[in-house]
Structure formats: structure tokens, C-alpha cells
Design a protein around this motif. Structure first.
Motif, PDB file in Angstrom:
ATOM      1  N   GLU A  99       0.826  -1.216   0.000  1.00 34.56           N
ATOM      2  CA  GLU A  99       0.000   0.000   0.000  1.00 34.56           C
ATOM      3  C   GLU A  99       0.858   1.264   0.000  1.00 34.56           C
ATOM      4  N   GLN A 103       1.032   4.371  -2.712  1.00 36.28           N
ATOM      5  CA  GLN A 103       0.832   5.777  -2.332  1.00 36.28           C
ATOM      6  C   GLN A 103       2.017   6.645  -2.756  1.00 36.28           C
ATOM      7  N   SER A 119      -6.002   0.420  -4.533  1.00 43.84           N
ATOM      8  CA  SER A 119      -4.849   0.045  -3.725  1.00 43.84           C
ATOM      9  C   SER A 119      -5.254  -0.747  -2.489  1.00 43.84           C
ATOM     10  N   CYS A 120      -6.292  -0.282  -1.806  1.00 44.32           N
ATOM     11  CA  CYS A 120      -6.732  -0.987  -0.595  1.00 44.32           C
ATOM     12  C   CYS A 120      -7.168  -2.409  -0.922  1.00 44.32           C
ATOM     13  N   ARG A 123      -4.579  -5.203  -0.933  1.00 45.56           N
ATOM     14  CA  ARG A 123      -4.101  -5.757   0.342  1.00 45.56           C
ATOM     15  C   ARG A 123      -5.229  -6.389   1.153  1.00 45.56           C
ATOM     16  N   ASP A 124      -6.392  -5.769   1.149  1.00 42.41           N
ATOM     17  CA  ASP A 124      -7.522  -6.231   1.959  1.00 42.41           C
ATOM     18  C   ASP A 124      -8.210  -7.397   1.249  1.00 42.41           C
ATOM     19  N   LYS A 127     -12.075  -6.880   0.436  1.00 38.17           N
ATOM     20  CA  LYS A 127     -12.289  -5.945  -0.679  1.00 38.17           C
ATOM     21  C   LYS A 127     -11.768  -6.524  -1.997  1.00 38.17           C
ATOM     22  N   CYS A 169      -6.263  -8.257   6.254  1.00 40.13           N
ATOM     23  CA  CYS A 169      -4.945  -7.974   5.657  1.00 40.13           C
ATOM     24  C   CYS A 169      -3.933  -8.995   6.167  1.00 40.13           C
ATOM     25  N   GLN A 201       0.423  -3.852  12.011  1.00 39.68           N
ATOM     26  CA  GLN A 201      -0.913  -3.270  12.044  1.00 39.68           C
ATOM     27  C   GLN A 201      -1.824  -4.086  12.960  1.00 39.68           C
TER      28      GLN A 201
END
Length: 439
Positions: A99, A103, A119-120, A123-124, A127, A169, A201
């Protein structure tokens, strides 16, 4: 009036900013990309995406390979630190950096930046699969959950076991659970929610999914300007050991002309297109269901991890290592090979150690009987004498691996049998807990 010498002041020559490649979290297989880029004469800047990355990531960093190592705290500071360079590209070196690499590439207006709006979803895992479904492709049945009650509500409606619970994630097999009843779903959520993952995270959500029963494949790709090329295919072998269904035994490169290749390739190309990937490597895990064909487990927007690309470089003319460098610097090799078949010049096998024991290791796992195998190439043990050996239940508890490479597949097959026999007899020499307590 002063009539001195007509002296001139020498102005310093304008110094061009140093051209660099920025690699975010150059860990795992990213280290091979680093070495290849250095061999090609590139200067590198390392950006660490988090100060809370797991030690097994951070401990592999060799700062001397970079003109600068940046600890990312916030976007403004990192961009300001990079301002003294001419940044040629930003590359994710491993999964935690995906991510932030997106960015930074967008902020720096890199021509190789991928669509930031997805982008999210790169990784997720929840989604990601929803985006694939929106694209008209078969995707796993699932639910995003903030609490154990959310997961229990969904599984009662779904009314079928087993199910998979994992962080949205997730990294590798960290926090992945196979659940056969409501109590196990509750326990999986309790163990996962609120835990800090290897990327540093906090797991604020989990995804609960249908269990995909079939043959698991790895499909590795490289992309340039929206065109995709299949670089490698692999088969995972997973077995049930030590009460876990998630024990990876081996990973084997597959030939280009295997029967499943076309369907796998078309499906995966659809997935990575849906996720807005136009440049760079992906490492995709796909389950082939007997009655349905390919269904996505996950897309990882970086190279195949650990030794995967290195093995490919030893068995084929090109791997994700040289192709990743190429698509971020010129695209010349990509243009030459895109869409063309490739050959496996040698046979290879990646074998994981599978420990049946739990205790303090008394002697090294890197024994001469393994090194003397005819197809032996590389071995790495992650547990050393005096350290605690765990029963292997997933990738995180795997105590090591060996790589076998040979021209003859029968030689490799024989060496696998020998290695597994060594595991069953005297490879895992441990002290039991009583002897440790009395010491």
C-alpha cells in the motif's frame, strides 16, 4: 577607484540529483531484486513501511546496500526526504510495503504507478474478492466481520462447514484458521481481532469465507503498461499434520504446457486487471475446484515470496527478479517475452521441514545426510540448537526448508523419500520439557 586583478569567482557546477529506485520493505524475495538491481548499477533507497514490522522482516535488512534507509512515519516527511533524489520508480519489495508503495508512486507521479483507487483492495482480502466479483469472475463467498458475533451470524446463515477465518490484511498463514463449528469460529475471532500482525498493524476486522476444497495453485505474473505475462506456475501440496490442515509440504514448479494453464492464466489476468494492476509483479494463489475451475484465494501485488523467484531463476531463462527490474526501468525484456511460452530447463522442488515434536532442539537440522542428497541445492533452518522447536502447524511454525534441483525428476523423487525418512527417524533431536526443567 580600486584597479585590482580581474578575478572571477568559480561557481560550483550544478549537481544532478542522484537517480534511485525506491524499494518499500525489501524483505523476503525482495532481497533478490535488490541484489539484481545493484548488479545492474542502480542506486537504491529503502523505505520501511512501519516501525512495528515483525523482527523476521527487519532482521534481514542490510543497510549498506542502500544510499539511504528511510523509516516511514508520515507521507509528507517521506516525500520530503526523497526530494533530493530523482526517483525512477517505486517498487513493493514484500507484502507489508504494497500500500505504501502505491501511495508513494502516486504522490511522486511515477508513470509505473498502479490505479490508486484499488490500492486498498490489493491488500484487503475482503475488498479484493468483492472487486473480483464485481468484475464478473467467480469469487469466494464471504463476510467482513468486526466482531465474533458478526462472524457467527454469517456462518449460521451460510450453514456449512468448514469455513476459513483470517485477518482482512493477512500475511502468509498468520492468523488463518479452519473452523468446523461455532466454538472454533468464536475462538478464531478472539485470537485474531485486536492482535498486531507481522506488518505492524492491528487486526480490526476478519473475513470469514467458504472453504475452497481443491488443488491449490500459484500463478505468478508480470505486467507492463496494462499487458500481463505469465512468469511461473506452481503447485502447493498441503497435508494434515499435528492437528492442522494447513501444513505446507512442498511447492513444485509446473511446466507451461500443463492442462490447466490457459484457464488459470485467463482467470488470473482478469483478477489483476480488476484490481487495477498495470505495472509490476503479482503472486496469485488460486484454488482449482473440481466442478468449477479456478477460484481466487488472494492476489499479492509483489513478487512470489521467500525463494520462489530465485528457484525460477535457476530453472528458467527469466524470473520475476529480472522481469520486475525490467518493467520498472525499460520494459525491453517484457516486450520480447510477453505472451511467449517458457521452458523449465531443470526440475526443482521446495520442501518444507515438518516437525512432529515440540521441545528444545539439541542438534542442528542442517545435517550432512541432507547435503549429500544428489539433488541438494540449498537448505535453511530457522530453528537453531538451544532454541525451541514447535510442532509444525502452518508456515510460521515451519522450522526450515530445502531446495532440490536436478535434471532428472526421478532423482528428486527419491531424495524426497530419503528426506522424509530422516524426519521420521533422527532429524528432530530434542530435549523433553522435564530434562529442560531439571537443567
Amino acid at each position: 577607484e580600486y584597479m585590482g586583478h580581474n578575478n572571477t569567482i568559480d561557481m560550483p557546477a550544478t549537481v544532478e540529483p542522484q537517480a534511485v529506485l525506491v524499494i518499500v520493505d525489501p524483505f523476503s524475495s525482495g532481497r533478490f531484486l535488490v541484489d539484481y538491481a545493484l548488479e545492474k548499477g542502480s542506486k537504491l533507497v529503502c523505505v520501511k513501511s512501519s516501525l512495528q514490522l515483525a523482527p523476521y522482516f527487519l532482521n534481514s535488512l542490510i543497510p549498506e546496500k542502500y544510499v539511504e534507509v528511510i523509516d516511514h512515519v508520515d507521507m509528507e516527511t517521506t516525500i520530503a526526504t526523497l526530494a533530493k533524489y530523482t526517483v525512477k520508480a517505486v517498487i513493493a519489495g514484500s507484502e507489508p510495503g504494497v500500500e505504501l508503495a502505491d501511495q508513494l508512486a502516486t504522490e511522486l507521479e511515477m508513470p509505473t504507478a498502479n490505479a490508486i483507487e484499488y490500492s486498498c483492495a490489493r491488500r484487503d482480502k475482503f475488498k479484493m474478492n468483492e472487486r473480483v466479483r464485481e468484475h464478473g469472475l467467480r469469487a469466494v463467498r464471504q463476510c467482513e466481520c468486526y466482531t465474533a458475533d458478526d462472524a457467527l451470524t454469517w456462518v449460521r446463515s451460510y450453514n456449512k462447514y468448514p469455513v476459513v477465518v483470517k485477518p482482512t490484511c493477512s500475511l502468509g498463514t498468520d492468523g488463518v484458521f479452519f473452523c468446523n463449528n461455532e466454538a472454533e469460529v468464536q475462538a478464531a475471532c478472539d485470537k485474531t481481532l485486536g492482535k498486531v500482525n507481522p506488518a505492524g498493524q492491528v487486526n480490526e476486522r476478519v473475513v470469514i469465507q467458504e472453504y475452497l476444497c481443491g488443488q491449490e495453485w500459484v500463478v505468478d505474473t508480470i505486467s507492463y503498461n496494462g499487458r500481463h505475462h505469465l512468469t511461473d506456475m506452481w503447485k502447493y501440496v498441503k497435508e494434515t499434520h499435528n492437528g492442522s490442515k494447513f501444513v505446507y509440504m512442498s511447492t513444485t514448479p509446473q511446466p507451461y504446457d500443463c492442462l490447466e494453464r490457459e484457464k488459470l492464466q485467463n482467470y488470473v489476468f482478469g483478477c489483476i486487471t480488476a484490481l487495477g494492476i498495470r505495472y509490476g509483479p503479482t503472486h496469485c494463489e488460486v484454488m482449482w475446484l473440481p466442478d468449477e475451475g479456478p477460484v481466487l484465494v488472494e492476489v499479492n501485488s509483489r513478487m512470489h515470496g521467500a525463494l520462489g523467484p530465485h528457484i525460477a531463476s535457476l530453472t528458467k531463462d527469466h524470473s520475476q527478479i529480472d522481469l520486475t527490474y525490467d518493467v520498472y526501468t525499460s520494459g525491453d525484456i517484457f516486450q520480447e517475452v510477453c505472451g511467449k511460452p517458457w521452458n523449465l530447463n531443470r526440475k526443482a522442488m521446495w520442501l518444507n521441514f515438518v516437525s512432529p515434536k515440540d521441545g528444545v532442539l539439541k542438534s542442528s537440522l542442517e545435517i550432512d545426510q541432507i547435503r549429500s542428497l544428489p539433488s541438494y541445492h540449498t537448505m535453511m533452518a530457522s530453528v537453531q540448537p538451544g532454541q525451541r522447536l514447535q510442532k509444525t502447524v502452518d508456515l510460521m511454525s515451519c522450522p526450515g526448508f530445502i531446495i532440490l534441483i536436478h535434471d532428472d525428476a526421478e532423482v528428486i523423487a527419491k531424495d524426497i523419500k530419503t528426506f522424509r525418512q530422516l524426519e521420521r527417524t533422527h532429524l528432530y533431536n530434542i530435549e523433553d520439557d522435564e530434562s529442560v526443567l531439571s537443567a
